[in-house]
Design an enzyme around this catalytic site. Structure first.
Site, PDB file in Angstrom:
ATOM      1  N   GLY A 131       0.806  -1.220   0.000  1.00  0.00           N
ATOM      2  CA  GLY A 131       0.000   0.000   0.000  1.00  0.00           C
ATOM      3  C   GLY A 131       0.833   1.261   0.000  1.00  0.00           C
ATOM      4  N   CYS A 132       2.140   1.122   0.104  1.00  0.00           N
ATOM      5  CA  CYS A 132       3.033   2.275   0.037  1.00  0.00           C
ATOM      6  C   CYS A 132       3.520   2.439  -1.393  1.00  0.00           C
ATOM      7  CB  CYS A 132       4.246   2.086   0.944  1.00  0.00           C
ATOM      8  SG  CYS A 132       3.884   2.255   2.689  1.00  0.00           S
ATOM      9  N   GLU A 133       3.503   3.667  -1.876  1.00  0.00           N
ATOM     10  CA  GLU A 133       4.016   3.959  -3.206  1.00  0.00           C
ATOM     11  C   GLU A 133       5.523   3.720  -3.242  1.00  0.00           C
ATOM     12  OE1 GLU A 133       4.362   8.079  -5.269  1.00  0.00           O
ATOM     13  OE2 GLU A 133       2.291   7.402  -5.460  1.00  0.00           O
TER      14      GLU A 133
END
Length: 145
Positions: free
Chosen positions: A57-59
């Site tokens: 979920g982290c870019e």
């Protein structure tokens, strides 16, 4: 998995640096403080930057490890982006060495409101931050998978 001796309370300088973010007068000063905070967060050795430790979920790439000792939770985390490292440091200062109940009650949105950061981060950074906060709570509840 990192050696359990690596999981410790955070240095006082890191905690003080988070407090300086709240005192900063404008977004540029807050951003600069977050970047400096990212530089202060200890770097994970490359051999610990494993795919199974990555926060989904982290870019940017972000890794999170957890260790529980005597009812307290400790985390090691890193990112390939300095701004994310600074945001991680804020989350660690709020949760490092805390009990499951304290971590479960932690409200990332309230924390960032208090620091004057809400509305300043891009939607993708906000989503990544929420994913990190969720992973911290997930580990604290004993959900290891």
């Amino acid at each position: 998995m990192p050696d359990s001796q690596l999981f410790t309370l955070l240095p006082a300088e890191l905690i003080a640096a988070v407090n300086q973010i709240e005192q900063a007068n404008n977004w540029q000063d807050k951003y600069r403080q977050i970047m400096l905070l990212g530089k202060q967060l200890p770097k994970l050795p490359d051999h610990l930057k494993q795919e199974d430790a990555q926060v989904k979920g982290c870019e940017s790439q972000a890794w999170l490890y957890h260790h529980q000792q005597n009812g307290q939770h400790f985390y090691l985390a890193d990112s390939d982006a300095r701004i994310v490292k600074g945001l991680i440091a804020i989350l660690l200062v709020a949760n490092q060495g805390k009990t499951t109940e304290q971590i479960t009650q932690f409200d990332v949105h309230h924390c960032f409101d208090t620091l004057g950061l809400s509305g300043q981060l891009s939607p993708s950074r906000t989503n990544g931050l929420a994913a990190l906060a969720s992973a911290i709570k997930h580990y604290a509840r004993g959900n290891i998978t």
